[in-house]
Design a protein around this motif. Structure first.
Motif, short mmCIF file in Angstrom:
data_model
loop_
_atom_site.label_atom_id
_atom_site.label_comp_id
_atom_site.label_asym_id
_atom_site.label_seq_id
_atom_site.Cartn_x
_atom_site.Cartn_y
_atom_site.Cartn_z
N ASP A 261 -9.42 -0.62 12.34
CA ASP A 261 -9.96 -0.99 11.05
C ASP A 261 -11.22 -0.17 10.80
O ASP A 261 -12.17 -0.24 11.58
CB ASP A 261 -10.29 -2.49 11.04
CG ASP A 261 -10.50 -3.04 9.65
OD1 ASP A 261 -9.65 -2.80 8.79
OD2 ASP A 261 -11.53 -3.70 9.43
N SER B 139 0.82 -1.18 0.00
CA SER B 139 0.00 0.00 0.00
C SER B 139 0.86 1.23 0.00
O SER B 139 1.96 1.23 0.49
CB SER B 139 -0.87 0.01 1.25
OG SER B 139 -1.40 1.28 1.46
N PRO C 48 -4.96 1.54 2.67
CA PRO C 48 -6.31 1.90 2.23
C PRO C 48 -7.06 0.74 1.57
O PRO C 48 -6.45 -0.11 0.92
CB PRO C 48 -6.07 3.03 1.23
CG PRO C 48 -4.69 2.80 0.73
CD PRO C 48 -3.92 2.14 1.84
N TYR C 49 -8.36 0.73 1.76
CA TYR C 49 -9.24 -0.27 1.14
C TYR C 49 -9.84 0.29 -0.15
O TYR C 49 -9.81 1.48 -0.41
CB TYR C 49 -10.38 -0.63 2.09
CG TYR C 49 -9.95 -1.38 3.32
CD1 TYR C 49 -9.09 -2.47 3.25
CD2 TYR C 49 -10.42 -1.02 4.58
CE1 TYR C 49 -8.70 -3.18 4.37
CE2 TYR C 49 -10.04 -1.73 5.72
CZ TYR C 49 -9.19 -2.80 5.61
OH TYR C 49 -8.81 -3.49 6.72
N GLY D 150 -0.46 3.82 1.51
CA GLY D 150 -1.16 4.51 2.56
C GLY D 150 -0.20 5.52 3.09
O GLY D 150 0.66 5.94 2.41
N ALA E 194 -0.81 3.62 -2.83
CA ALA E 194 -0.44 4.00 -1.47
C ALA E 194 0.94 4.64 -1.49
O ALA E 194 1.71 4.47 -2.41
CB ALA E 194 -0.43 2.76 -0.60
N ASP F 168 -12.47 2.97 5.48
CA ASP F 168 -11.49 3.53 4.55
C ASP F 168 -10.16 2.80 4.54
O ASP F 168 -9.53 2.68 3.48
CB ASP F 168 -11.20 5.00 4.89
CG ASP F 168 -12.41 5.88 4.72
OD1 ASP F 168 -13.25 5.58 3.85
OD2 ASP F 168 -12.53 6.87 5.46
N ALA F 169 -9.69 2.34 5.71
CA ALA F 169 -8.33 1.80 5.77
C ALA F 169 -8.07 1.05 7.07
O ALA F 169 -8.75 1.25 8.07
CB ALA F 169 -7.32 2.95 5.66
N ARG G 176 -1.14 3.68 7.17
CA ARG G 176 -2.46 3.19 6.76
C ARG G 176 -2.37 2.39 5.47
O ARG G 176 -1.57 2.70 4.59
CB ARG G 176 -3.45 4.34 6.63
CG ARG G 176 -3.17 5.33 5.55
CD ARG G 176 -4.04 6.58 5.62
NE ARG G 176 -5.46 6.32 5.66
CZ ARG G 176 -6.24 6.28 4.58
NH1 ARG G 176 -5.72 6.46 3.38
NH2 ARG G 176 -7.53 6.05 4.68
N ALA H 72 -13.65 -3.02 2.27
CA ALA H 72 -13.62 -2.31 3.55
C ALA H 72 -13.66 -3.31 4.71
O ALA H 72 -14.39 -4.30 4.65
CB ALA H 72 -14.79 -1.35 3.65
N ILE I 263 -9.02 0.14 -3.24
CA ILE I 263 -8.16 0.67 -4.29
C ILE I 263 -7.51 -0.52 -4.98
O ILE I 263 -6.58 -1.11 -4.44
CB ILE I 263 -7.09 1.63 -3.73
CG1 ILE I 263 -7.77 2.82 -3.04
CG2 ILE I 263 -6.17 2.09 -4.85
CD1 ILE I 263 -6.80 3.75 -2.36
N THR J 145 -5.43 1.18 9.84
CA THR J 145 -4.43 2.12 10.30
C THR J 145 -3.70 1.53 11.50
O THR J 145 -4.23 0.69 12.21
CB THR J 145 -5.04 3.49 10.68
OG1 THR J 145 -6.00 3.29 11.72
CG2 THR J 145 -5.70 4.14 9.49
#
Length: 188
Positions: A84, A6, A27-28, A8, A163, A87-88, A25, A47, A30, A90
């Motif tokens: 969780d 990622s 990201p989800y 992120g 990311a 969006d992501a 992070r 997600a 993507i 982290t």
């Protein structure tokens, strides 16, 4: 175990007591291209794909380049927290001041500061029924709905070019530009 990458963000700060705080992070939603050959292979995480691993409280490690011999932090040691969201995934990791004298940590922080570390990559296992594959855009798309998170790594070349990694100091305008690449590959 599989790895995904990622861009992120990875943020690095050093506090007054000498500890280093890393925030990042993954990201989800993507998608990334894992193989652009004859049949294009892509992958995307839905997600909260790591939601079960985050909520169960099990040990997860933050590593350098997926190397279990190069840990930076862990939930078991109380130095890694995970969240969780839609969006992501982290995380926040605290490296104790004593870690600054460990050879691979010195190397990692040096390569991060020089902009040579380029992403965040989770190490995971997909349980039965946790993913599906569909035809999409002239190839196949693997959709990861649920995965067991084993570790998160700071890596040179993540599989997810959307990311990025940045290193930040307490002084503004000290950001490292990300490098992108799809080196880590999903294996069917």
């Amino acid at each position: 175990m599989l790895w995904g990458g990622s861009k992120g963000g990875l943020e690095v700060r050093t506090s007054g007591d000498g500890s280093t705080v890393l925030r990042g992070r993954f990201p989800y939603a993507i998608p990334t291209v894992l193989s652009d050959g004859r049949e294009r292979r892509r992958e995307v995480f839905e997600a909260r794909a790591f939601g079960r691993s985050v909520s169960d409280g099990g040990d997860v490690h933050l590593l350098v380049h997926h190397d279990m011999n190069k840990p930076l932090a862990s939930r078991g040691a109380g130095s890694l927290t995970l969240e969780d969201t839609d969006d992501a995934l982290t995380f926040e990791a605290t490296l104790a001041p004593e870690m600054r004298s460990v050879g691979y940590v010195v190397d990692f922080l040096g390569t991060l500061g020089a902009g040579l570390v380029g992403g965040i990559s989770p190490g995971f296992r997909v349980p039965q029924g946790g993913d599906y594959v569909k035809r999409s855009g002239g190839g196949i798309m693997r959709v990861v709905r649920s995965a067991d998170l084993i570790e998160i790594s700071a890596v040179t070349k993540p599989a997810y070019p959307a990311a990025q990694i940045e290193a930040r100091n307490w002084t503004p305008d000290h950001a490292v530009k990300p490098r992108t690449n799809a080196a880590q590959r999903w294996r069917a």
